[in-house]
Scaffold this motif. Structure first.
Motif, PDB file in Angstrom:
ATOM      1  N   SER A  15      34.975  22.139  47.404  1.00  0.00           N
ATOM      2  CA  SER A  15      35.450  22.982  46.318  1.00  0.00           C
ATOM      3  C   SER A  15      35.640  22.168  45.034  1.00  0.00           C
ATOM      4  O   SER A  15      35.235  22.593  43.949  1.00  0.00           O
ATOM      5  CB  SER A  15      36.764  23.609  46.763  1.00  0.00           C
ATOM      6  N   GLN A  18      32.354  21.286  43.477  1.00  0.00           N
ATOM      7  CA  GLN A  18      31.689  22.407  42.831  1.00  0.00           C
ATOM      8  C   GLN A  18      32.410  22.830  41.544  1.00  0.00           C
ATOM      9  O   GLN A  18      31.778  23.126  40.540  1.00  0.00           O
ATOM     10  CB  GLN A  18      31.642  23.574  43.805  1.00  0.00           C
ATOM     11  N   ASN A  19      33.746  22.855  41.596  1.00  0.00           N
ATOM     12  CA  ASN A  19      34.503  23.446  40.487  1.00  0.00           C
ATOM     13  C   ASN A  19      34.964  22.456  39.424  1.00  0.00           C
ATOM     14  O   ASN A  19      35.150  22.834  38.280  1.00  0.00           O
ATOM     15  CB  ASN A  19      35.732  24.182  41.021  1.00  0.00           C
ATOM     16  N   ARG A 117      45.095  30.366  44.592  1.00  0.00           N
ATOM     17  CA  ARG A 117      43.794  30.684  45.181  1.00  0.00           C
ATOM     18  C   ARG A 117      43.487  32.181  45.005  1.00  0.00           C
ATOM     19  O   ARG A 117      42.372  32.565  44.639  1.00  0.00           O
ATOM     20  CB  ARG A 117      43.842  30.306  46.660  1.00  0.00           C
ATOM     21  N   ASP A 120      42.816  33.083  41.303  1.00  0.00           N
ATOM     22  CA  ASP A 120      41.432  32.754  40.932  1.00  0.00           C
ATOM     23  C   ASP A 120      40.479  33.843  41.425  1.00  0.00           C
ATOM     24  O   ASP A 120      39.649  34.346  40.661  1.00  0.00           O
ATOM     25  CB  ASP A 120      41.049  31.389  41.525  1.00  0.00           C
ATOM     26  N   ALA A 121      40.638  34.213  42.710  1.00  0.00           N
ATOM     27  CA  ALA A 121      39.737  35.212  43.304  1.00  0.00           C
ATOM     28  C   ALA A 121      39.837  36.545  42.571  1.00  0.00           C
ATOM     29  O   ALA A 121      38.853  37.268  42.435  1.00  0.00           O
ATOM     30  CB  ALA A 121      40.053  35.400  44.789  1.00  0.00           C
ATOM     31  N   GLY A 123      40.478  36.883  39.502  1.00  0.00           N
ATOM     32  CA  GLY A 123      40.065  36.712  38.104  1.00  0.00           C
ATOM     33  C   GLY A 123      41.190  36.849  37.096  1.00  0.00           C
ATOM     34  O   GLY A 123      40.967  37.393  36.010  1.00  0.00           O
ATOM     35  N   SER A 146      42.852  25.227  47.263  1.00  0.00           N
ATOM     36  CA  SER A 146      41.410  25.069  47.525  1.00  0.00           C
ATOM     37  C   SER A 146      40.562  25.016  46.267  1.00  0.00           C
ATOM     38  O   SER A 146      39.504  25.627  46.210  1.00  0.00           O
ATOM     39  CB  SER A 146      40.902  26.215  48.407  1.00  0.00           C
ATOM     40  N   ALA A 148      41.594  26.072  43.196  1.00  0.00           N
ATOM     41  CA  ALA A 148      42.048  27.000  42.147  1.00  0.00           C
ATOM     42  C   ALA A 148      43.049  26.353  41.199  1.00  0.00           C
ATOM     43  O   ALA A 148      43.201  26.809  40.069  1.00  0.00           O
ATOM     44  CB  ALA A 148      42.647  28.257  42.769  1.00  0.00           C
ATOM     45  N   THR A 151      41.072  25.584  38.281  1.00  0.00           N
ATOM     46  CA  THR A 151      40.292  26.609  37.580  1.00  0.00           C
ATOM     47  C   THR A 151      41.151  27.679  36.908  1.00  0.00           C
ATOM     48  O   THR A 151      40.717  28.290  35.943  1.00  0.00           O
ATOM     49  CB  THR A 151      39.325  27.316  38.556  1.00  0.00           C
TER      50      THR A 151
ATOM     51  N   PRO B 220      35.752  41.416  46.879  1.00  0.00           N
ATOM     52  CA  PRO B 220      35.149  40.871  45.657  1.00  0.00           C
ATOM     53  C   PRO B 220      35.883  39.587  45.258  1.00  0.00           C
ATOM     54  O   PRO B 220      37.102  39.506  45.368  1.00  0.00           O
ATOM     55  CB  PRO B 220      35.409  41.970  44.620  1.00  0.00           C
ATOM     56  N   MET B 221      35.129  38.587  44.832  1.00  0.00           N
ATOM     57  CA  MET B 221      35.713  37.316  44.408  1.00  0.00           C
ATOM     58  C   MET B 221      35.304  37.112  42.959  1.00  0.00           C
ATOM     59  O   MET B 221      34.133  36.922  42.665  1.00  0.00           O
ATOM     60  CB  MET B 221      35.173  36.168  45.265  1.00  0.00           C
ATOM     61  N   LEU B 222      36.258  37.143  42.044  1.00  0.00           N
ATOM     62  CA  LEU B 222      35.943  37.096  40.612  1.00  0.00           C
ATOM     63  C   LEU B 222      36.073  35.704  40.019  1.00  0.00           C
ATOM     64  O   LEU B 222      35.818  35.506  38.835  1.00  0.00           O
ATOM     65  CB  LEU B 222      36.862  38.060  39.850  1.00  0.00           C
ATOM     66  N   GLY B 223      36.521  34.718  40.832  1.00  0.00           N
ATOM     67  CA  GLY B 223      36.772  33.388  40.288  1.00  0.00           C
ATOM     68  C   GLY B 223      35.778  32.364  40.788  1.00  0.00           C
ATOM     69  O   GLY B 223      34.614  32.668  41.049  1.00  0.00           O
ATOM     70  N   GLN B 224      36.278  31.152  40.931  1.00  0.00           N
ATOM     71  CA  GLN B 224      35.392  30.064  41.340  1.00  0.00           C
ATOM     72  C   GLN B 224      35.617  29.600  42.770  1.00  0.00           C
ATOM     73  O   GLN B 224      34.738  28.993  43.367  1.00  0.00           O
ATOM     74  CB  GLN B 224      35.541  28.896  40.365  1.00  0.00           C
ATOM     75  N   VAL B 225      36.790  29.825  43.336  1.00  0.00           N
ATOM     76  CA  VAL B 225      36.949  29.504  44.755  1.00  0.00           C
ATOM     77  C   VAL B 225      36.201  30.582  45.540  1.00  0.00           C
ATOM     78  O   VAL B 225      35.990  31.687  45.048  1.00  0.00           O
ATOM     79  CB  VAL B 225      38.439  29.390  45.200  1.00  0.00           C
ATOM     80  N   SER B 227      36.809  31.753  48.787  1.00  0.00           N
ATOM     81  CA  SER B 227      37.434  32.530  49.846  1.00  0.00           C
ATOM     82  C   SER B 227      38.923  32.629  49.590  1.00  0.00           C
ATOM     83  O   SER B 227      39.491  31.857  48.832  1.00  0.00           O
ATOM     84  CB  SER B 227      37.191  31.863  51.196  1.00  0.00           C
ATOM     85  N   LEU B 228      39.542  33.621  50.241  1.00  0.00           N
ATOM     86  CA  LEU B 228      40.981  33.791  50.162  1.00  0.00           C
ATOM     87  C   LEU B 228      41.627  33.183  51.399  1.00  0.00           C
ATOM     88  O   LEU B 228      40.979  33.028  52.429  1.00  0.00           O
ATOM     89  CB  LEU B 228      41.319  35.280  50.096  1.00  0.00           C
TER      90      LEU B 228
END
Lengths: 248, 248
Positions: A15, A18-19, A117, A120-121, A123, A146, A148, A151, B220-225, B227-228
Motif C-alpha cells: 500500500s 503504491q500510494n 482507512r 479514504d474508501a 472519499g 493501511s 490511508a 492519503t 465502492p472504493m473512492l480512495g486509494q486504499v 479494501s476496508l
C-alpha cells in the motif's frame, strides 16, 4: 527533520509503495524470504531508488518491536497534519458533495486507523481532530490505516466548537451520530455538504460539540447490544451518506 | 462442566449483567473503587444473587492477565456454540428476512468480536464459522463483542461448502463479498433470504466457498486504499441489506 515511522508486513508495504512511494526512505527485507510477493516489492523499491538492506530475522524483529513484519519493513517520512488555516482553504473550495469526518476526542489507535482507512474508501474531503485528548498518528494507527494515513487530509484543530461554527458558516451541515437521536440516518436527507461528527468511545460527543450539531442521527439497533464499534458505525454512516447522494 | 470465561471492565460487565445475568457465576470488585458505576454493578449482582469478592488491585490484575479491568471482573459460563443439526432447524424456520453471516476462516479476534457485535445490532439470524482454521470464542473476542457473543446464535460447521449447499436448498441466497465483483452492493437486489459470506483477512474467500456463491458484490472504493477493515465492510453490507428490505 521530519518525523519518521515504520511500516511492516506485505499488505501495508504494498500500500505504501503504491500510494506514497515518495515518502519511503529506507527498506529492510528478510534474508530468508524468496517468493513472488517479496520479489515484486524489491522490484518497485529498485525502480523508485530506495536502498534495501537484506537482514536476518532478529534484526527485522528488533526494527518493529515484535510486530509481525512478514519479512519486510519500510521507513517513511511521517505524514504532515494540516492546520486550521489549511482547513479554511479546504472549506472555501468545498462542493455540495463535501464530506468531512470529525472525530471528537477519539482515543483508540485501532479505531482511529480503521476510521482513516474507511474515510479514504468513502472519499472524504478531510478528517478533523482536536489537538489535545485525541490519539496521534502513531505507527499502530498508520499500520491499521493501511496507507490511508498518507492519503486522507488530516486537520488538527485547537478548538473544535469554533471549527464547527466555521464549517456551518461555509454551508456545511453538522451531523452528529448519537444513539439517543430520534431519527435514524435512513430517515433523514443527508444529500448536502456534511461534517459527520463521531463522539469518543463509550462517552459520545462532548456537550459543546453536540450543541453545534444541526442534526443528530442514530443507526437502528435490532439486537441486544446497545452500540456498534466506533469504526464500524463510522463506515456505515459514511457509506449511507454517499448512497443518498447517488455517488455509487 | 461448561467452559468459563472472564469479562472485565465497566462496559463489558454492564453488558453481561443486562444481557446474560443467568450466565454470571462469580464477581470480583476492587477494594479501591467507590463510585456510582461500581455501586450500580454491585446492586445488580446482589439482586441476581451472585457472590462478590472485594479484592486488591494485584488480585484483579492477576485474574485478567494484565488487561484493563477498571476495578471489576465477572466470570461467566461460556456461550455454547451450536451444531450443524441446529443450523438445519434454524433453516427450516427461516423467513424471507433470514440473514446469516458466514465468516470464511476469520483469523483476527478483534475482527471476529466486532463482527459479532455488528451481527447482533443488525439482527442476524445466525453467524456461521468453520470448525478448523477460524478463531474461537476467546475472552478477547467476547470482550470486543460487548455481550454479543452471548446473544447471537453461532454455528460451527465442519464443511462450509456442504453447509452453503444446504442453505441454497432452503432458499437462502449465498452472497459473497469480493473486491473484484462486477456489481456493487448498491446495484443489486438483496431483499431475499441471504447468507452474506465474508472471506478471511487479506485472502478473501476460498475458491470452494466462492464457487458456491449465487452472487458476488463489492463495496465502492473512492480512495486509494484497496479494501476496508473486515468488520467495517461486514457492518456496511449487513446494514445495506436491512435498508433494502425496508426494515429500518
Amino acid at each position: 527533520m521530519s518525523a519518521r515511522r515504520k511500516v511492516s508486513g506485505l499488505h501495508a508495504s504494498e500500500s505504501a509503495l503504491q500510494n506514497s512511494p515518495e515518502k519511503i526512505i529506507s527498506a529492510w527485507v528478510s534474508d530468508q524470504r524468496d517468493d513472488p510477493k517479496i520479489a515484486r516489492i524489491l522490484d518497485v523499491l529498485s525502480q523508485i531508488g530506495v536502498p534495501v538492506q537484506v537482514v536476518n530475522r532478529a534484526r527485522l524483529d528488533s526494527l518493529v518491536e515484535g510486530r509481525n513484519h512478514q519479512g519486510v519493513v519500510l521507513e517513511l517520512i511521517m505524514p504532515k497534519e494540516l492546520s486550521e488555516g489549511e482547513l479554511r482553504s479546504s472549506l472555501d473550495r468545498a462542493s455540495k458533495n463535501a464530506l468531512y469526518l470529525v472525530l471528537d476526542h477519539i482515543q483508540d489507535p485501532h479505531n482511529f486507523g480503521a476510521c482513516l482507512r474507511t474515510a479514504d474508501a468513502a472519499g472524504v474531503t478531510g478528517v478533523i481532530l482536536t489537538k489535545d485528548q485525541s490519539v496521534g498518528l502513531t505507527p499502530v494507527v498508520a499500520k491499521v490505516a493501511s496507507g490511508a494515513a498518507e492519503t486522507v487530509p488530516i486537520y488538527r484543530v485547537t478548538n473544535l466548537a469554533r471549527t464547527l461554527d466555521l464549517m456551518k458558516e461555509s454551508g456545511v451541515w453538522i451531523v452528529g451520530a448519537a444513539g439517543e437521536a430520534s431519527s435514524s440516518a435512513y430517515q433523514v436527507d443527508l444529500d448536502m455538504p456534511v461534517a459527520l461528527v463521531i463522539g469518543a468511545e463509550g462517552k459520545g460527543m462532548r456537550r459543546l460539540t453536540r450543541d453545534r450539531c444541526d442534526l443528530l442521527v442514530k443507526l437502528p439497533m435490532l439486537g441486544q447490544v446497545e452500540s456498534l464499534n466506533l469504526s464500524v458505525a463510522t463506515g456505515i454512516l459514511l457509506y449511507e451518506i454517499n448512497r443518498q447522494r447517488g455517488i455509487f
